[in-house]
Design an enzyme around this catalytic site. Structure first.
Site, PDB file in Angstrom:
ATOM      1  N   LYS A   1       0.837  -1.215   0.000  1.00  0.00           N
ATOM      2  CA  LYS A   1       0.000   0.000   0.000  1.00  0.00           C
ATOM      3  C   LYS A   1       0.871   1.263   0.000  1.00  0.00           C
ATOM      4  O   LYS A   1       0.544   2.261  -0.657  1.00  0.00           O
ATOM      5  CB  LYS A   1      -0.943  -0.020   1.210  1.00  0.00           C
ATOM      6  CG  LYS A   1      -1.769   1.241   1.406  1.00  0.00           C
ATOM      7  CD  LYS A   1      -2.778   1.516   0.292  1.00  0.00           C
ATOM      8  CE  LYS A   1      -3.496   2.836   0.560  1.00  0.00           C
ATOM      9  NZ  LYS A   1      -4.453   3.189  -0.494  1.00  0.00           N
TER      10      LYS A   1
ATOM     11  N   LYS B   1       0.234  11.626   5.753  1.00  0.00           N
ATOM     12  CA  LYS B   1       0.554  10.468   6.618  1.00  0.00           C
ATOM     13  C   LYS B   1       1.229   9.374   5.791  1.00  0.00           C
ATOM     14  O   LYS B   1       2.249   8.809   6.187  1.00  0.00           O
ATOM     15  CB  LYS B   1      -0.744   9.956   7.239  1.00  0.00           C
ATOM     16  CG  LYS B   1      -0.647   8.561   7.832  1.00  0.00           C
ATOM     17  CD  LYS B   1      -1.997   7.855   7.929  1.00  0.00           C
ATOM     18  CE  LYS B   1      -2.743   7.707   6.645  1.00  0.00           C
ATOM     19  NZ  LYS B   1      -3.475   6.510   6.393  1.00  0.00           N
TER      20      LYS B   1
HETATM   21  P1  NAP Z   1     -12.250   9.220   7.314  1.00  0.00           P
HETATM   22  O1  NAP Z   1     -13.346   9.641   6.392  1.00  0.00           O
HETATM   23  O2  NAP Z   1     -11.586  10.212   8.188  1.00  0.00           O
HETATM   24  O3  NAP Z   1     -12.827   8.000   8.197  1.00  0.00           O
HETATM   25  C1  NAP Z   1     -12.227   7.531   9.356  1.00  0.00           C
HETATM   26  C2  NAP Z   1     -13.327   7.287  10.353  1.00  0.00           C
HETATM   27  O4  NAP Z   1     -12.783   6.687  11.531  1.00  0.00           O
HETATM   28  C3  NAP Z   1     -14.032   8.580  10.783  1.00  0.00           C
HETATM   29  O5  NAP Z   1     -15.431   8.436  10.576  1.00  0.00           O
HETATM   30  C4  NAP Z   1     -13.663   8.691  12.258  1.00  0.00           C
HETATM   31  O6  NAP Z   1     -14.679   9.249  13.061  1.00  0.00           O
HETATM   32  C5  NAP Z   1     -13.460   7.252  12.632  1.00  0.00           C
HETATM   33  N1  NAP Z   1     -12.642   7.115  13.832  1.00  0.00           N
HETATM   34  C6  NAP Z   1     -11.436   7.669  14.095  1.00  0.00           C
HETATM   35  N2  NAP Z   1     -10.982   7.253  15.298  1.00  0.00           N
HETATM   36  C7  NAP Z   1     -11.941   6.416  15.778  1.00  0.00           C
HETATM   37  C8  NAP Z   1     -12.063   5.683  16.963  1.00  0.00           C
HETATM   38  N3  NAP Z   1     -11.097   5.729  17.898  1.00  0.00           N
HETATM   39  N4  NAP Z   1     -13.171   4.935  17.165  1.00  0.00           N
HETATM   40  C9  NAP Z   1     -14.140   4.895  16.228  1.00  0.00           C
HETATM   41  N5  NAP Z   1     -14.093   5.571  15.064  1.00  0.00           N
HETATM   42  C10 NAP Z   1     -12.987   6.330  14.848  1.00  0.00           C
HETATM   43  O7  NAP Z   1     -11.078   8.512   6.488  1.00  0.00           O
HETATM   44  P2  NAP Z   1     -11.191   7.581   5.181  1.00  0.00           P
HETATM   45  O8  NAP Z   1     -10.945   8.416   3.990  1.00  0.00           O
HETATM   46  O9  NAP Z   1     -12.378   6.699   5.269  1.00  0.00           O
HETATM   47  O10 NAP Z   1      -9.851   6.713   5.392  1.00  0.00           O
HETATM   48  C11 NAP Z   1      -9.765   5.625   6.317  1.00  0.00           C
HETATM   49  C12 NAP Z   1      -8.488   4.858   6.036  1.00  0.00           C
HETATM   50  O11 NAP Z   1      -8.532   4.360   4.681  1.00  0.00           O
HETATM   51  C13 NAP Z   1      -7.204   5.699   6.153  1.00  0.00           C
HETATM   52  O12 NAP Z   1      -6.182   4.921   6.693  1.00  0.00           O
HETATM   53  C14 NAP Z   1      -6.920   6.070   4.696  1.00  0.00           C
HETATM   54  O13 NAP Z   1      -5.545   6.332   4.508  1.00  0.00           O
HETATM   55  C15 NAP Z   1      -7.390   4.818   3.971  1.00  0.00           C
HETATM   56  N6  NAP Z   1      -7.811   5.000   2.572  1.00  0.00           N
HETATM   57  C16 NAP Z   1      -8.631   6.033   2.196  1.00  0.00           C
HETATM   58  C17 NAP Z   1      -9.027   6.156   0.861  1.00  0.00           C
HETATM   59  C18 NAP Z   1      -9.894   7.296   0.381  1.00  0.00           C
HETATM   60  O14 NAP Z   1      -9.991   7.491  -0.852  1.00  0.00           O
HETATM   61  N7  NAP Z   1     -10.550   8.063   1.242  1.00  0.00           N
HETATM   62  C19 NAP Z   1      -8.583   5.223  -0.084  1.00  0.00           C
HETATM   63  C20 NAP Z   1      -7.800   4.156   0.329  1.00  0.00           C
HETATM   64  C21 NAP Z   1      -7.406   4.051   1.662  1.00  0.00           C
HETATM   65  P3  NAP Z   1     -14.941  10.842  13.169  1.00  0.00           P
HETATM   66  O15 NAP Z   1     -16.130  11.060  12.282  1.00  0.00           O
HETATM   67  O16 NAP Z   1     -15.225  11.091  14.598  1.00  0.00           O
HETATM   68  O17 NAP Z   1     -13.701  11.540  12.680  1.00  0.00           O
END
Ligand code: NAP
Length: 312
Positions: A190, A258
């Site tokens: 990744k 990150k």
């Molecule tokens: P995101 O929208 O910020 O989602 C992360 C979620 O985790 C948020 O809803 C957050 O809640 C929740 N969270 C954080 N700490 C928590 C805890 N302690 N307990 C429960 N829930 C918690 O991020 P994302 O874009 O989905 O990305 C998630 C992961 O996938 C990351 O590692 C990212 O690098 C990876 N990724 C993302 C993409 C993309 O296109 N977005 C593609 C591939 C991989 P809150 O609402 O309170 O913040």
């Protein structure tokens, strides 16, 4: 004696392998929310937990359940799926008081879809094993569109039998699912993915500014570039954002920052020289420093435009 009514409940022959699984899904953000809903659609019983509780609503509307705590989501689960932002978040949710490792039943399979440091993934998998749990790292690529269309590419690290056990769930959210090696190997692949994507975005942004300076028809240029060797999924998904200036995420610059840190650390650990990665990491960092961290990673274009004299 046979009961004909029972046959009504028999799954059709082609789906005999399908087994309903009780899944806890922690982290219902941009990626986790659609992934959890795909697991419901595939017939699994999914209980979601998110730090901001309102994000559980789409899952509940789709037929899942909401849990107020990690423990409540995890205690009856056969599989725990995590989709959290960063290494400390995954470590906290797994090893904190009332976390996954405290509350999961022995034998539970933990699938970490988050993008985190390979060394942290390896360490957590080891601690999971000590507690009688099984853990695989299964970071994904394909962006928000890939999550919404269950078309993700999933790079899986872990023991072969654990990966096989995870496969039906991985197939429900992904299209290309590949076991790439032992624990942590998924995260290493990744990191390479994130290096390639960021480099592509940076060059696409430079090309857009180059074309703009020449007064080229940008739409026409993007169309023809997309059909040649310069074509890419990055161009297909991100060029329109650069042309319109709509940088709603998507994948946030903060998260790509990150990931460039993970690339830099992992490269240093292996003694690998990655000069282009270092330059692109600085452009991502500059985008964040300019206050654009919450925008889509295609907003790196704003930094390239600023370097070319644009006002904001
Ligand atoms: P995101 O929208 O910020 O989602 C992360 C979620 O985790 C948020 O809803 C957050 O809640 C929740 N969270 C954080 N700490 C928590 C805890 N302690 N307990 C429960 N829930 C918690 O991020 P994302 O874009 O989905 O990305 C998630 C992961 O996938 C990351 O590692 C990212 O690098 C990876 N990724 C993302 C993409 C993309 O296109 N977005 C593609 C591939 C991989 P809150 O609402 O309170 O913040």
């Amino acid at each position: 004696m046979s009961h004909p009514a029972h046959h009504l409940h028999d799954p059709p022959r082609h789906s005999r392998r399908h087994v309903m699984t009780t899944v806890a899904f922690v982290g219902l953000g941009i990626m986790g929310d659609p992934m959890a809903r795909h697991l419901v659609a595939a017939g699994h019983e999914v209980t979601g937990h998110n730090r901001s509780p309102e994000k559980t609503r789409p899952l509940v509307d789709a037929g899942g359940r909401a849990a107020a705590t990690v423990a409540e989501a995890v205690e009856k689960a056969e599989v725990v799926a995590l989709m959290l932002p960063d290494s400390p978040d995954v470590a906290d949710v797994c090893t904190g008081a009332g976390g996954v490792f405290d509350t999961a039943q022995p034998g539970t399979l933990v699938i970490d879809f988050s993008t985190i440091r390979p060394d942290v993934a390896r360490e957590l998998a080891g601690r999971a094993r000590e507690r009688g749990l099984r853990m695989v790292d299964a970071p994904v690529s394909g962006g928000q569109a890939g999550a919404e269309n269950a078309a993700l590419s999933i790079m899986v690290g872990g023991a072969a039998d654990d990966v096989e056990a995870a496969r039906p769930l991985l197939d429900a959210v992904g299209r290309t699912v590949v076991h790439v090696g032992p624990s942590g190997a998924g995260q290493t692949v990744k990191a390479a993915n994130q290096l390639i994507v960021a480099g592509n975005i940076a060059l696409l942004a430079e090309a857009v500014e180059f074309l703009r300076a020449h007064g080229a028809d940008l739409e026409a240029a993007v169309e023809v570039l997309g059909g040649g060797l310069a074509g890419s999924k990055v161009l297909d998904q991100k060029a329109a954002k650069m042309l319109s200036g709509d940088y709603a995420p998507g994948f946030r610059i903060d998260l790509h920052h990150k990931d460039m840190g993970i690339v830099a650390e992992s490269a240093r650990e292996a003694g690998v020289v990655t000069p282009v990665a270092a330059l692109v990491a600085q452009l991502v960092a500059a985008t964040r420093a300019a206050g654009d961290g919450a925008l889509d990673h295609s907003a790196l274009h704003r930094t390239v435009a600023r370097l070319n004299g644009a006002a904001s």
